[in-house]
Design an enzyme around this catalytic site. Structure first.
Site: not given
Length: 419
Positions: A334, A223
């Site tokens: 997120e 990520e």
């Protein structure tokens, strides 16, 4: 001698009786007894903090003080934390691959400050790290004291999820994803925002995920993106970050250099440092371009922060499933909702505005692309969109010749549609 033989147990009995009397008295003495024990626990905690700081911060040849309060240590590249990993011990950083994926120079232009050099707050000091070093943001004692757990410092809050929808875990998403092929990387441009955080233990981020394995227990992820996390960094600035895990966020992996694994190769960008400038609501937009790709020669996963700055790589040996290829690529936002108030968090995602407000107002990802089996960058077609809680954070996408595959995403969190 007989007298001294009995003295210790008698003294122990006297002290025990005194402590018991204090604990049962009506003068709050039980709190004092607890306080007598607390210095020992505090001393142990301080020892753990010093030991952890010694692992995270390596000897530097130069330190740059950033205007935002960060300290950037210029550490010899072979001494960075990654090489404390058992699989990497004794190694030195590899040179970036000579070749990028095919079609690397395909357009990523858009209605933003695309193509501009990515700046970080510490660059304003007017100093640079020397060649042969990497720029590492120093972890401070204050950073560790903010952590809810020293054992999980630098990790996302633990979670167990069965699919992309993370309802009940505290993690909420608005993402676009593809999962119909084998993937060897991804690229996209995302505008940099500064969402408001409702609780210091929460965070908001925007990133690319490269994933393989099952979501339940052996998920491998790579990520990278930007993040606002007061607990991790001590402020509300958007910061460039990396993350990885091999077991669905349980025990392996971490942000940035907070554990051994990610190998940095640049002295120009500090992972974990603040990005500047930020996008302005109803004003100028600023975005960064992220490229993650698997080098066909050595199999490592490389990260570029565009244009042209190769930040470093995740060694293939860290992973199980991702040692081969990815099965899913995701782009989006997120947040972590700590659920401390009994209502939905007011932590924002993206710009804090819903995607329907469009350009200059809502956050966006544009030119979504993936790297295929032939090491070619191609459009992320058949993109699926998912918002865990659309009343809180939503996502709407499309395609045009200017931005390619794109979407707007985000929202304010708690509102009339998200109580």
């Amino acid at each position: 001698m007989a007298w001294s033989f009995h003295f210790v147990p008698l003294l122990f009995f006297f002290l025990l009786s005194s402590a018991s009397a204090l604990a049962t008295s009506g003068h709050g003495s039980s709190g004092n007894a607890t306080a007598m024990l607390r210095p020992g626990r505090e001393l142990l905690r301080q020892r753990r903090i010093r030991a952890l700081l010694g692992k995270l911060n390596k000897p530097s040849v130069k330190t740059i003080e950033s205007p935002d309060g960060d300290f950037i240590d210029c550490v010899p590249s072979h001494l960075q934390p990654a090489f404390d990993h058992p699989k990497l011990r004794g190694q030195k950083p590899l040179d970036p691959p000579e070749e990028r994926p095919k079609n690397y120079n395909s357009t990523v232009a858009g209605r933003s400050r695309a193509g501009a050099v990515v700046l970080q707050a510490w660059h304003a000091a007017g100093e640079a790290c020397p060649e042969g070093t990497v720029a590492l943001r120093r972890t401070t004692e204050k950073d560790l004291l903010r952590a809810s757990s020293l054992g999980r410092y630098g990790r996302k809050p633990a979670r167990r999820i069965t699919r992309r929808d993370s309802t009940g875990s505290g993690h909420e998403h608005a993402v676009g994803y593809v999962n119909s092929e084998k993937y060897y990387g991804a690229r996209a441009s995302v505008n940099v925002c500064s969402p408001r955080i409702g609780d210091p233990s929460e965070f908001s981020l925007s990133q690319i995920w490269v994933l393989s394995g099952s979501f339940s227990n052996d998920l491998n992820t790579i990520e990278a993106g930007w993040q606002v996390s007061p607990e991790l960094y001590g402020d509300s600035n958007p910061r460039f970050f990396t993350y990885w895990t091999t077991d669905a966020y349980q025990e392996t992996g971490c942000y940035n250099h907070n554990c051994r694994g990610f190998v940095q190769t640049t002295n120009k960008i500090a992972v974990g440092a603040a990005i500047t400038p930020e996008s302005v609501y109803n004003g100028r937009q600023f975005d960064i371009t992220l490229l993650i790709w698997k080098d066909p020669k050595h199999g490592h996963w490389w990260l570029e922060l565009g244009p042209g700055v190769v930040v470093g790589y995740w060694p293939s040996g860290l992973f199980t499933h991702l040692a081969h290829h990815a099965r899913m690529v995701q782009f989006g936002g997120e947040i972590f909702n700590a659920g401390a108030r009994g209502s939905h968090t007011a932590t924002q995602m993206g710009s804090g505005h819903f995607p329907g407000e469009g350009f200059d107002r809502a956050a966006y990802f544009r030119n979504l692309q993936v790297v295929d089996w032939d090491n070619s960058i191609i459009r992320a077609s058949n993109l699926k969109l998912l918002a865990d809680h659309p009343g809180c954070y939503d996502i709407k996408g499309g395609f045009n010749g200017y931005w390619g595959t794109y979407f707007y995403y985000g929202g304010p969190g708690r509102n009339m549609k998200c109580p």
